[in-house]
Design a protein around this motif. Structure first.
Motif: not given
Length: 814
Positions: A507-518
């Protein structure tokens, strides 16, 4: 003489008397009577048939008595025996008459030849009957005559003699005519007849007809006669007894097998079996330890063998498939047989044999042998569960619960499986569950993670899948034993803790991923909400496993709770940041001149929060309450922050009154909003009204009281916050300021040793304020001084210590 042939072509001997003599010389009975070679006449023997015509006159009785003598039993040989008469006598053959046995109480005919020859009580041997059968064969093949010829000869004799005259009775001869007949003399009771012993063949016939108790009585009599004989025949008699016992036991154990299957041979045969056991037990007491036959112990072994055959037949591997099916077939067969034992067999046995306990022990031992063999095989996890459940629950409750186990001796049955075997099965179950659950949990997490970054949103079933995987094993464990419940709970809790730690990292890796903001905002919020929703069911599962597990389960429960708390806080922070990024333009409009006369800024805040509440309501109740309380707290913090930073200062009582009224209206509107959002943070409702009261009050004592209430309700407030509020109010009186700040200082000192409030109860700690400054009072004559002189540090309002300009203040001023 040359042999001739009969009418039917069967060769026959012209001199059958010679063959008869040779056969009689071989008979043990006649040997015992001293009969030797039939050619040599001896005293006491029967002379052979002469060539004299049988219709000639016979010698008188006196002549016969003088010539023939008497037999050893005292019987006179009054008649000569011919071959035809000897071989054709029906009573002579096997000692039977038509319709009844010779020598029976109802036999009124003349005794057979062997009965007249042998002394009363002498047992016939089986070899004599074989000889007599051969003699009868001579008659059958050689001396038969047609039935019609015999009938014509008898009719001719009757014609010559005429009708048989009627003889007067003894009473008619003694009593004259016309007189009454005297009373008949009383009947003298006949002496009891001696019971004739049965031969070996007759005893064998009793066994085959399953007259077992009677057969056993005769065997015991025969066994008692064997040691009394000192001649060579004693060995033969002992062999006969042994063979009869073998035949008897075969019938007994066959009866044991047949009696278990419905409908069975009947209770009468079972009762005879019990009588045989009692008779043999009494005989064993007479025989002594070395010669005891121990038929009762052999009976228990036969019961165990029959039980083993019944169970193996019911649980045949090819017919039942899996081990669960075989165990179900065993249960049905046990119920059927136990009902038969309780209803038919046990009541038929004598009470002293304790037949119910013997049958139960036999089935228990057979079942223990079958289960032990099954436990030694390499079984899958489902079959191990089935075997442990059947051993610990089904058999004691459904099988042993039907019988009176208390009547058995303590420990008589013993365990079906040893403690070591049970422990080994449980260890294998725990090991398999640990490996299978960890692999399954990682697979489920990997599949769910692949959906997080996709554009197609599908509701996540991660928590449900995890609970089902673990509860499959935790729900089976109570059906086995309490100890196994603790071991399985500890095993599953350890696997759950490892899974949650891996879940937190992903979960932490998911929210730290910049691509998720897209991702679209709605998709991102939905993914985050689904992650938060995994928390309550998994937390409840961890607490339940720790509650039923051993004491050493607490570290695993704490690790699970920490991982879930981090996931929940991270997701809540992400959602709050997204929401307040949208609300920040509205908060920037607060505490300005326009704000005093317009509610536009607050209306935007309330509208945005209300719209986002629809998406947040998909969250489960527990994390939703936490999130709404955090939004409530943070909204009020963002509302009070510009107030304490001094965006708007009051220069008159009218301005203070307008500002206090506006604060009260906004506080009431925010309170209604968060009530509608079901916020439980009631402690935040009075923070803005308290600030409004401090701004509006005029007298110092009232302000001191209100500051005291504010510090009591919100212990994280500091003197700098109170000083900033007094600056906004426009209070420049140093003495009044010191009196009011003294209240806050005293409360701070009194609560200095107290613990700081928790993070969810903090309010003023998240609001930084500018450092306090003080102003020097200037005399009037300083007004005529040049500006350069007023710029000196001791003549101007200076801060306590230099500080860099605040970028936030600069942006606010712009």
């Amino acid at each position: 003489m040359a042999p001739t042939s009969s009418k039917d072509g069967v060769p026959r001997t012209q001199n059958p008397a010679r063959e008869l003599g040779a056969s009689l010389s071989k008979m043990p009975i006649l040997k015992s009577l001293g009969v030797g070679d039939p050619k040599v006449p001896r005293a006491g023997t029967l002379p052979l048939r002469s060539s004299r015509n049988p219709f000639e006159e016979t010698p008188t009785l006196e002549e016969e008595d003088g010539e023939l003598g008497t037999l050893p039993n005292g019987t006179s040989c009054r008649r000569r025996a011919t071959l035809e008469k000897l071989a054709g006598l029906a009573p002579f053959r096997l000692g039977w008459t038509s319709g009844r046995r010779a020598g029976s109480p109802g036999d009124r005919q003349v005794r057979s030849f062997l009965g007249r020859v042998l002394a009363p009580g002498i047992r016939r041997s089986s070899a004599d009957f074989g000889l007599l059968n051969r003699l009868q064969g001579f008659r059958t093949h050689g001396d038969e005559e047609p039935a019609g010829e015999a009938a014509r000869r008898l009719a001719f004799l009757r014609l010559g003699r005429g009708p048989k005259p009627r003889r007067a009775s003894l009473a008619e001869r003694l009593v004259p005519a016309g007189e009454a007949a005297p009373e008949p003399p009383p009947k003298v009771p006949e002496p009891p007849k001696i019971k004739e012993p049965l031969s070996v063949l007759e005893i064998l016939g009793l066994i085959q007809r399953r007259e077992l108790a009677r057969a056993d009585e005769h065997i015991l009599e025969l066994e008692a006669e064997a040691p009394a004989e000192a001649e060579a025949g004693a060995g033969r008699r002992a062999r006969d007894v042994a063979l009869l016992y073998e035949a008897l036991q075969r019938e007994l154990w066959a009866l044991v097998r047949e009696s278990l299957a419905a409908p069975g041979p009947g209770t009468g045969a079972v009762a005879q079996l019990g009588l045989v056991l009692l008779q043999e037990e009494e005989a064993d007491a007479r025989r002594g330890p070395g010669a005891a036959r121990k038929l009762r112990a052999h009976w228990a072994e036969a019961v165990a063998r029959a039980a083993r055959e019944r169970l193996e037949e019911a649980a045949a591997p090819g017919a039942r498939g899996t081990l669960s099916g075989q165990l179900e077939a065993l249960r049905a067969r046990l119920l059927e047989d136990v009902a038969a034992v309780r209803g038919r067999l046990a009541p038929a046995y004598p009470a002293g044999l304790r037949a119910g306990a013997v049958y139960l022990r036999g089935y228990h031992e057979a079942l223990a042998e079958w289960l032990g063999a099954a436990a030694r095989r390499r079984l899958p996890l489902a079959d191990r569960y089935a075997l442990l459940h059947w051993h610990n629950q089904v058999y004691p409750r459904e099988i042993l619960g039907l019988v009176d186990v208390v009547a058995l001796e303590n420990g008589e049955l013993g365990p079906l499986l040893s403690a070591g075997t049970l422990r080994g099965l449980e260890d294998e179950c725990v090991t398999d569950v640990k490996a299978q659950t960890r692999a399954a949990l990682l697979r489920v997490l990997q599949e769910d993670e692949e959906q997080w970054g996709s554009m197609d949103y599908r509701p996540s079933n991660l928590a449900q899948d995890v609970c089902e995987l673990l509860e499959e094993h935790t729900e089976r464990a109570p059906h086995i034993s309490q100890e196994f419940v603790e071991r399985m709970a500890y095993c599953c809790l350890g696997g759950l803790a490892e899974f949650l730690q891996s879940f937190q990292q992903r979960v932490e890796r998911f929210h730290e991923n910049p691509g998720v903001r897209e991702l679209p905002s709605d998709t991102y919020i939905s993914r985050t909400i689904s992650m938060v929703n995994c928390g309550p069911p998994l937390r409840s599962l961890a607490e339940r496993l720790a509650r039923v597990g051993p004491p050493e389960s607490e570290p695993a429960r704490e690790a699970s709770a920490i991982a879930l708390d981090r996931v929940t806080r991270l997701c809540h922070r992400v959602l709050a940041e997204l929401l307040f990024q949208e609300l920040q333009p509205h908060f920037n409009k607060l505490m300005r001149r326009k704000w005093l006369s317009s509610s536009e800024a607050l209306d935007g805040i309330v509208g945005t929060l209300g719209a986002q509440a629809l998406a947040l309501r998909r969250m489960q109740d527990e994390p939703y309450q936490v999130l709404v309380a955090e939004l409530h707290r943070r909204a009020l913090v963002e509302y009070v922050r510009p107030l304490l930073r001094g965006r708007l200062r009051c220069r008159s009582a009218r301005t203070r009154s307008r500002m206090a009224g506006r604060l009260r209206e906004d506080a009431a509107q925010l309170q209604r909003l968060f009530r509608r959002l079901e916020s439980q943070a009631y402690w935040l409702d009075q923070v803005v009204p308290h600030l409004a009261e401090i701004l509006q009050l005029e007298d110092t004592p009232s302000i001191q009281v209100e500051v005291g209430v504010l510090v009591r309700d919100y212990p994280d407030i500091r003197r700098k916050h109170v000083a900033a509020l007094l600056d906004i109010r426009g209070l420049r009186n140093t003495a009044a300021r010191q009196e009011i700040l003294a209240v806050a200082r005293d409360l701070e000192l009194s609560e200095g040793g107290a613990l700081s409030p928790s993070r969810d109860r903090a309010f003023f700690a998240d609001i930084p304020v500018p450092r306090t400054s003080f102003c020097l009072g200037l005399p009037l004559f300083l007004g005529r001084l040049p500006v350069s002189r007023l710029a000196r540090p001791n003549l101007a309002c200076l801060p306590l210590r230099p500080r860099p300009p605040s970028p936030v203040r600069a942006r606010a001023d712009r």
